[in-house]
Design a protein around this motif. Sequence first.
Motif, PDB file in Angstrom:
ATOM      1  N   ALA A 117    -105.313 -43.707 -45.637  1.00 12.12           N
ATOM      2  CA  ALA A 117    -104.194 -43.756 -46.631  1.00 12.12           C
ATOM      3  C   ALA A 117    -103.483 -42.457 -46.694  1.00 12.12           C
ATOM      4  O   ALA A 117    -104.063 -41.476 -46.711  1.00 12.12           O
ATOM      5  CB  ALA A 117    -104.452 -44.310 -47.930  1.00 12.12           C
ATOM      6  N   PRO A 118    -102.018 -42.355 -46.530  1.00 11.32           N
ATOM      7  CA  PRO A 118    -101.512 -41.190 -46.726  1.00 11.32           C
ATOM      8  C   PRO A 118    -101.541 -40.599 -48.017  1.00 11.32           C
ATOM      9  O   PRO A 118    -101.869 -41.160 -48.952  1.00 11.32           O
ATOM     10  CB  PRO A 118    -100.049 -41.562 -46.439  1.00 11.32           C
ATOM     11  CG  PRO A 118    -100.075 -42.917 -46.717  1.00 11.32           C
ATOM     12  CD  PRO A 118    -101.092 -43.376 -46.293  1.00 11.32           C
ATOM     13  N   VAL A 119    -101.582 -39.162 -48.107  1.00 12.54           N
ATOM     14  CA  VAL A 119    -101.787 -38.237 -49.491  1.00 12.54           C
ATOM     15  C   VAL A 119    -100.458 -37.792 -49.864  1.00 12.54           C
ATOM     16  O   VAL A 119     -99.880 -37.095 -48.994  1.00 12.54           O
ATOM     17  CB  VAL A 119    -102.927 -37.500 -49.492  1.00 12.54           C
ATOM     18  CG1 VAL A 119    -103.214 -36.641 -50.601  1.00 12.54           C
ATOM     19  CG2 VAL A 119    -104.298 -38.064 -48.925  1.00 12.54           C
ATOM     20  N   VAL A 120    -100.148 -37.966 -51.213  1.00  9.90           N
ATOM     21  CA  VAL A 120     -99.210 -37.062 -51.579  1.00  9.90           C
ATOM     22  C   VAL A 120     -99.306 -36.428 -53.010  1.00  9.90           C
ATOM     23  O   VAL A 120    -100.325 -36.907 -53.699  1.00  9.90           O
ATOM     24  CB  VAL A 120     -97.703 -38.184 -52.039  1.00  9.90           C
ATOM     25  CG1 VAL A 120     -96.639 -37.364 -52.798  1.00  9.90           C
ATOM     26  CG2 VAL A 120     -97.426 -39.004 -50.993  1.00  9.90           C
ATOM     27  N   THR A 121     -99.124 -35.146 -52.835  1.00 11.75           N
ATOM     28  CA  THR A 121     -99.274 -34.202 -54.034  1.00 11.75           C
ATOM     29  C   THR A 121     -98.124 -34.052 -54.891  1.00 11.75           C
ATOM     30  O   THR A 121     -97.381 -33.590 -54.292  1.00 11.75           O
ATOM     31  CB  THR A 121    -100.274 -32.858 -53.340  1.00 11.75           C
ATOM     32  OG1 THR A 121    -101.431 -33.357 -52.681  1.00 11.75           O
ATOM     33  CG2 THR A 121    -100.540 -32.068 -54.793  1.00 11.75           C
ATOM     34  N   ILE A 139    -103.875 -30.999 -47.529  1.00 15.23           N
ATOM     35  CA  ILE A 139    -104.397 -32.229 -47.465  1.00 15.23           C
ATOM     36  C   ILE A 139    -103.265 -33.381 -47.531  1.00 15.23           C
ATOM     37  O   ILE A 139    -103.373 -34.355 -47.263  1.00 15.23           O
ATOM     38  CB  ILE A 139    -105.658 -32.591 -48.282  1.00 15.23           C
ATOM     39  CG1 ILE A 139    -105.248 -32.441 -49.761  1.00 15.23           C
ATOM     40  CG2 ILE A 139    -106.693 -31.644 -47.966  1.00 15.23           C
ATOM     41  CD1 ILE A 139    -106.446 -32.858 -50.531  1.00 15.23           C
ATOM     42  N   ALA A 140    -102.021 -33.061 -47.945  1.00 16.51           N
ATOM     43  CA  ALA A 140    -100.906 -33.891 -48.332  1.00 16.51           C
ATOM     44  C   ALA A 140     -99.842 -34.218 -46.942  1.00 16.51           C
ATOM     45  O   ALA A 140     -99.685 -33.131 -46.439  1.00 16.51           O
ATOM     46  CB  ALA A 140    -100.297 -33.708 -49.499  1.00 16.51           C
ATOM     47  N   HIS A 141     -99.644 -35.397 -46.973  1.00 24.22           N
ATOM     48  CA  HIS A 141     -98.408 -35.605 -45.943  1.00 24.22           C
ATOM     49  C   HIS A 141     -97.069 -35.435 -46.699  1.00 24.22           C
ATOM     50  O   HIS A 141     -96.297 -34.725 -46.186  1.00 24.22           O
ATOM     51  CB  HIS A 141     -98.588 -37.192 -45.686  1.00 24.22           C
ATOM     52  CG  HIS A 141     -99.750 -37.438 -45.008  1.00 24.22           C
ATOM     53  ND1 HIS A 141    -101.008 -37.820 -45.783  1.00 24.22           N
ATOM     54  CD2 HIS A 141     -99.712 -37.970 -43.498  1.00 24.22           C
ATOM     55  CE1 HIS A 141    -101.720 -38.230 -44.806  1.00 24.22           C
ATOM     56  NE2 HIS A 141    -101.096 -38.330 -43.645  1.00 24.22           N
ATOM     57  N   ARG A 142     -96.865 -35.355 -48.109  1.00 26.96           N
ATOM     58  CA  ARG A 142     -95.867 -35.049 -48.679  1.00 26.96           C
ATOM     59  C   ARG A 142     -96.356 -34.265 -49.961  1.00 26.96           C
ATOM     60  O   ARG A 142     -97.263 -34.427 -50.504  1.00 26.96           O
ATOM     61  CB  ARG A 142     -95.002 -36.165 -49.326  1.00 26.96           C
ATOM     62  CG  ARG A 142     -94.494 -36.965 -48.220  1.00 26.96           C
ATOM     63  CD  ARG A 142     -93.226 -36.418 -47.483  1.00 26.96           C
ATOM     64  NE  ARG A 142     -91.956 -35.812 -48.327  1.00 26.96           N
ATOM     65  CZ  ARG A 142     -91.179 -36.736 -48.449  1.00 26.96           C
ATOM     66  NH1 ARG A 142     -90.999 -37.962 -48.307  1.00 26.96           N
ATOM     67  NH2 ARG A 142     -90.140 -36.284 -49.196  1.00 26.96           N
ATOM     68  N   ARG A 143     -95.406 -33.014 -50.208  1.00 27.98           N
ATOM     69  CA  ARG A 143     -95.681 -32.089 -51.290  1.00 27.98           C
ATOM     70  C   ARG A 143     -94.420 -32.230 -52.353  1.00 27.98           C
ATOM     71  O   ARG A 143     -93.212 -31.815 -51.752  1.00 27.98           O
ATOM     72  CB  ARG A 143     -96.133 -30.744 -50.806  1.00 27.98           C
ATOM     73  CG  ARG A 143     -97.134 -30.722 -49.951  1.00 27.98           C
ATOM     74  CD  ARG A 143     -97.397 -29.463 -49.391  1.00 27.98           C
ATOM     75  NE  ARG A 143     -96.443 -29.162 -48.186  1.00 27.98           N
ATOM     76  CZ  ARG A 143     -96.650 -29.733 -47.175  1.00 27.98           C
ATOM     77  NH1 ARG A 143     -97.530 -30.596 -46.482  1.00 27.98           N
ATOM     78  NH2 ARG A 143     -95.595 -29.591 -46.031  1.00 27.98           N
ATOM     79  N   ILE A 144     -94.416 -32.682 -53.500  1.00 29.11           N
ATOM     80  CA  ILE A 144     -93.291 -32.809 -54.328  1.00 29.11           C
ATOM     81  C   ILE A 144     -93.591 -31.589 -55.515  1.00 29.11           C
ATOM     82  O   ILE A 144     -94.616 -31.695 -56.287  1.00 29.11           O
ATOM     83  CB  ILE A 144     -93.612 -34.289 -55.052  1.00 29.11           C
ATOM     84  CG1 ILE A 144     -93.401 -35.505 -53.865  1.00 29.11           C
ATOM     85  CG2 ILE A 144     -92.256 -34.348 -56.075  1.00 29.11           C
ATOM     86  CD1 ILE A 144     -93.371 -36.682 -54.522  1.00 29.11           C
TER      87      ILE A 144
END
Length: 318
Positions: A117-121, A139-144
């Motif tokens: 599963a994708p990871v978002v931080t 390790i994240a696909h998206r970083r917010i």
Amino acid sequence: MIIDLPNTTISQVSKALVKMREENGVVALGRVLTLIISASTGSEEVAIEAANDASREHPMRVLVVCANGDSTLEARLDAEIRVGGDAGASEVIILRASGEAASDEQSLVMGLLLPDAPVVTWWPGTAPAVPGHAPLGRIAHRRITDASAQPNPQAALAQLAASYMPGDIDFAWTRLTLWRAQLAAVLDQPPYSPVTSVHVEGSDDSPSTTLLSAWLHSALEAPTEYVLTPGATSHGIHSVRMERSTGAIDLTRSVAGVAVLTQPEQPTHSLALPRRNLRDCLADELRRLDPDELYGQVITEALARLGASQPITTGPAA
């Protein structure tokens, strides 16, 4: 349901999750992603509430990391697992680490990530200087991030531009969605005369004002100035004026979140244009997990061009 695991290990947390699934039917099936929230102790509940609300649209596992790496503190990990009514449509695992146990944030979460599963931080508060190089960012696909939550929002925006990597996004951009949609809709209507100049006003703690100016400057290729007002009673963007040979278009927002649109030979319109809350911003960003190319172009190229063509003008205190 809330389960406390004081002075525990990641292995014990994982076993507790398995036991809950076996005894209570709590499953990870249907979870579409893992959301990692890096927050300071005492500020995590606001972020968890927003994640719980967003989970009704995006079922997910939420890992909340509250790490205090002070070497003088006892090496300790306390965990809390929330499911059911206490976690929306997600399962929330809160990890409070201190001392040596907080030295490697990545190792804290690796054993709890959902497989395949994708990871978002998400950093709801203070963000690292380079999110893409941070332990939880790698390790994240998206970083917010959220520049408006930093001590100096405008300086934080400049730092984001310097450190940008594909996959980065900031809520200062997400909060512009309604403004961008409304301004684009106005310009899609006749007359189609080009915009000759743009004037944007907002609060000095509003990085969204700066990003909106950069986007308009790039999209319209027109001279753009923006005024940041210190001590303003209304935060965020205040107004946008676009000058054309046929007359000016004004979109002005009041304190109540209602905007007034005026344009030549058209009736005045009142529009709902509130500041977007954390839940709306988070849910919006979780709808897409690929890099936002337009944001990347605005935060790097357009922002640099705006700074070169028109320095920030600071207006008088309100």
